[in-house]
Enzyme design. Structure first.
Site, PDB file in Angstrom:
ATOM      1  N   GLU A  33       0.833  -1.208   0.130  1.00 47.28           N
ATOM      2  CA  GLU A  33       0.052   0.055   0.198  1.00 47.28           C
ATOM      3  C   GLU A  33       0.708   1.457  -0.044  1.00 47.28           C
ATOM      4  O   GLU A  33       0.585   2.438  -0.613  1.00 47.28           O
ATOM      5  CB  GLU A  33      -0.855   0.015   1.197  1.00 47.28           C
ATOM      6  CG  GLU A  33      -2.178   0.606   0.783  1.00 47.28           C
ATOM      7  CD  GLU A  33      -3.153   0.780   2.031  1.00 47.28           C
ATOM      8  OE1 GLU A  33      -2.965   0.416   3.180  1.00 47.28           O
ATOM      9  OE2 GLU A  33      -3.951   1.943   2.075  1.00 47.28           O
ATOM     10  N   ASP A  34       1.965   1.301   0.767  1.00 48.00           N
ATOM     11  CA  ASP A  34       2.554   2.498   0.938  1.00 48.00           C
ATOM     12  C   ASP A  34       4.138   2.604   0.251  1.00 48.00           C
ATOM     13  O   ASP A  34       4.613   3.535   0.572  1.00 48.00           O
ATOM     14  CB  ASP A  34       2.918   2.537   2.567  1.00 48.00           C
ATOM     15  CG  ASP A  34       1.508   2.760   3.227  1.00 48.00           C
ATOM     16  OD1 ASP A  34       0.609   3.261   2.851  1.00 48.00           O
ATOM     17  OD2 ASP A  34       1.522   2.869   4.481  1.00 48.00           O
TER      18      ASP A  34
END
Ligand code: MN
Length: 713
Positions: A76-77
């Site tokens: 996600e990051d």
């Protein structure tokens, strides 16, 4: 910031070297991926996955779960892809990371109670592997522990979400420790004043002191020793949220909440649990209605214990829980306790891990429940296995049965949305309307006022609502068509009978007739004509002058003759066609076949197609004796390919008063010709007369009447 070595040390106490290596590798990968990133606290981002992994290792979870904890934010990051995770760490780890990432994307914008329950169910349903939920809970727990660094508004939102979604989720899975911490942290940020008030209140509470706890513990320990029961005793202040909850639901002040301390006795067998209960009740008077036996009736999350409240040494209420070591482990770790070891102490194999359908497991646990309330809860679990949770574009959760399609979704939103559904987007992509929806899908319906339900939809919709609405629409639509058709038929027939339909209609004559047929309205009457339930004559005869000769009436009742020369019993002027496959001519034995919307098709009785027809749609038909028309009949002539043979054939047919309508001629290599002719004849007798005349021509080898099967051959 916790260090990986600490986590590894803890993991080494229960995990094999292979898992330790996996955790180490995940750590190196995560450190590289998050390099340079910071938390709001100013700490390196890596501290977060490390803390998450630490929470998981404290639950004694397996290697892939802890590795997934370290990697849970990389997709996600950071620029990491799921494919990379899979190739580096295998499908188990990548599946857990994918699941956690998916849950992070859920939009929790709506706050209704039912909504919260739906989201909880959805998270459970989405995570076909329970470890996804465990990592997500660990993630949330660490985020709650560090919530002080968030903005004020965000703190309240996250705390609320934790209270509504994640704490009940932890409870449902029996993760008591996590549930308690999530609840207390949520209260701290959502209602800071109350939180502080209770916390301070407990400190000054007379029965909250260590002295008091020690006193009661000592008495309980003495009981165990005297009766030669091995066990341990502990006392602790209940968590703040549970005290708050009690104050709220029972309308009490803190001073009125007596049992803020719970004592716990842990022994080695169930027999000893009941023995200790008896001893405690002999010493202190039990408070009526407070004894609960969760050993014989475990909670849905498999919690087991004996609970009792007694009047303690200083006349105050004391809550005591009695359980075995095994029960204690489950009470603290819930589903995670079951993760590591089977009951006989053997480790769950890799294969079992994959097969470990935790939902089924929970269902099995629940099968043993006897309490009707718990049983209901298990039924709900059972039901939601077949449910799918999807989102509206605004982030509302909607519940549908498994296999439901965008059409079902559209009708769930509103009947009008369903009735005008023109297309659907799932997760932003256009999909066919029969696409089964999956958990977590965001569904958007495209409507068009000119679009209407289709009969095909009935083949794939899953909800009763959609089915009912579509059928309703089709019925209305068919009714309108049948009314229009009925009017048209009546108008035509009126003209034949010398009546003025429009005038009759304007004067309101049909309402009376409708009532005679026990219909409510003219439209019902017209619809019945459209569906051929009533013949137009049955209606229109009423408007004929009364002095009409009676013979005409008789004719109406009797067999009708079609203009094409075929009589059908009991049916008036219907559309008649002659089948092309067998081309019947008067004199041939014939049969009628009702073809939907196309009237009656006439076949010869020996036509090969007749054998394949549904008997209930066959109709007895006759040739009218007064026929003067001619009918097409097909014949095939095989003859020698000689000059003048065509002329001879034409002459012979002319002599037998038979016209040729069309024909084709094929000559073969072996000196023979095939001639196909369509003759116009009045009857089969005339046809066969012509055929036998043709057979007398010396060059003609063979003449036959054609049926479809012969032409095919
Ligand atoms: Mn995270």
């Amino acid at each position: 910031m916790i260090r990986i070595t600490e986590i590894i040390e803890k993991a080494k106490t229960y995990l094999p070297a292979k898992d330790i290596a996996l955790i180490q590798k995940a750590y190196v990968f995560s450190a590289a991926a998050h390099a340079g990133q910071m938390r709001l606290s100013g700490e390196p981002y890596l501290s977060h996955p490390l803390e998450v992994a630490n929470i998981l290792v404290e639950l004694y979870l397996d290697g892939p779960t802890i590795a997934a904890g370290l990697l849970h934010d990389t997709v996600e990051d950071t620029s990491t892809t799921l494919e990379e995770i899979e190739s580096q760490f295998g499908s188990q780890v990548s599946k857990i990371v994918a699941g956690v990432t998916k849950i992070s994307k859920i939009n929790f914008s709506s706050k209704e109670e039912a909504q919260a329950e739906n989201i909880r169910k959805m998270i459970l349903a989405m995570a076909d592997d329970i470890r996804v939920v465990l990592v997500k809970l660990a993630d949330r727990l660490h985020n709650m522990r560090t919530l002080e660094h968030q903005k004020h508004i965000k703190q309240k939102l996250i705390a609320q979400e934790t209270l509504e979604i994640y704490a009940p989720l932890a409870n449902r899975l029996g993760l008591y420790k996590i549930k308690v911490e999530l609840e207390d942290l949520s209260l701290k940020y959502s209602k800071p004043e109350i939180y502080t008030q209770i916390k301070e209140g407990i400190k000054t509470h007379e029965v909250a002191g260590d002295k008091y706890i020690n006193k009661v513990c000592k008495i309980l320990e003495d009981i165990l020793n005297k009766n030669k029961i091995k066990g341990r005793v502990s006392g602790r202040i209940k968590h703040i949220y549970s005290i708050y909850h009690k104050m709220e639901t029972q309308g009490l002040t803190l001073d009125q909440v007596y049992d803020i301390i719970a004592f716990r006795v842990i022994v080695s067998s169930i027999k000893e649990c009941y023995a200790v209960l008896g001893l405690v009740h002999a010493l202190w008077k039990p408070v009526p209605g407070r004894f609960k036996d969760y050993i014989s009736m475990p909670k849905a999350n498999m919690y087991q214990s004996l609970h009792t409240t007694v009047i303690g040494p200083d006349g105050e209420r004391v809550e005591i829980q009695i359980r075995t070591e095994e029960m204690h482990k489950i009470a603290e770790y819930g589903v995670a306790a079951h993760w590591k070891y089977k009951e006989d102490g053997t480790r769950i194999s890799e294969k079992d891990v994959e097969k470990f359908s935790w939902l089924r497991q929970i269902l099995d646990w629940q099968k043993e429940l006897k309490d009707p309330k718990e049983f209901m809860a298990s039924l709900r679990f059972d039901l939601f296995q077949d449910e799918v949770y999807v989102f509206t574009p605004k982030g509302e959760v909607k519940e549908l049965p498994e296999g439901a399609t965008p059409i079902d979704f559209a009708y769930l939103i509103h009947s009008q949305v369903g009735d005008h559904c023109a297309g659907a987007k799932v997760n932003g992509k256009l999909v066919p309307l029969n696409t089964p929806l999956k958990n977590g899908d965001t569904v958007e319906i495209i409507t068009d006022p000119n679009k209407h339900p289709s009969r095909d939809w009935l083949k794939f919709v899953k909800t009763a609502k959609a089915r009912t609405r579509i059928k309703h629409w089709i019925r209305n639509e068919e009714r309108e068509t049948s009314i229009a058709l009925g009017k048209e038929v009546l108008e035509k027939e009126s003209r034949k009978m010398g009546l003025n339909f429009q005038k009759l209609l304007k004067e309101g004559n049909f309402l009376e007739v409708a009532q005679e047929f026990s219909f409510k309205s003219e439209e019902d009457l017209f619809s019945a004509v459209g569906y051929a339930k009533i013949t137009p004559r049955q209606i229109l005869n009423r408007f004929l002058p009364k002095e009409e000769p009676s013979e005409k009436k008789e004719k109406e009742e009797s067999v009708q003759t079609s203009s094409l020369g075929v009589k059908i019993k009991g049916i008036g002027d219907v559309l008649i066609r002659f089948a092309k496959c067998c081309s019947p001519v008067p004199g041939d034995p014939i049969i009628g076949y009702i073809s939907r919307g196309r009237g009656v098709t006439i076949h010869t009785l020996d036509c090969p197609n007749v054998k394949r027809m549904e008997p209930e749609r066959q109709l007895e038909v006759f040739w009218a004796t007064e026929v003067k028309n001619t009918f097409p009949a097909k014949i095939k002539i095989i003859c020698e390919n000689k000059r003048g043979v065509l002329a001879k054939i034409a002459n012979t047919l002319m002599e037998s008063e038979t016209d040729i309508n069309s024909g084709s001629f094929h000559s073969n290599v072996d000196g023979k010709s095939e001639i196909f002719l369509t003759l116009m004849v009045e009857s089969s007798a005339k046809l066969y007369k012509a055929i036998s005349a043709l057979q007398k021509i010396s060059e003609v080898k063979e003449v036959s009447r054609l049926t479809m099967s012969e032409r095919r051959g």
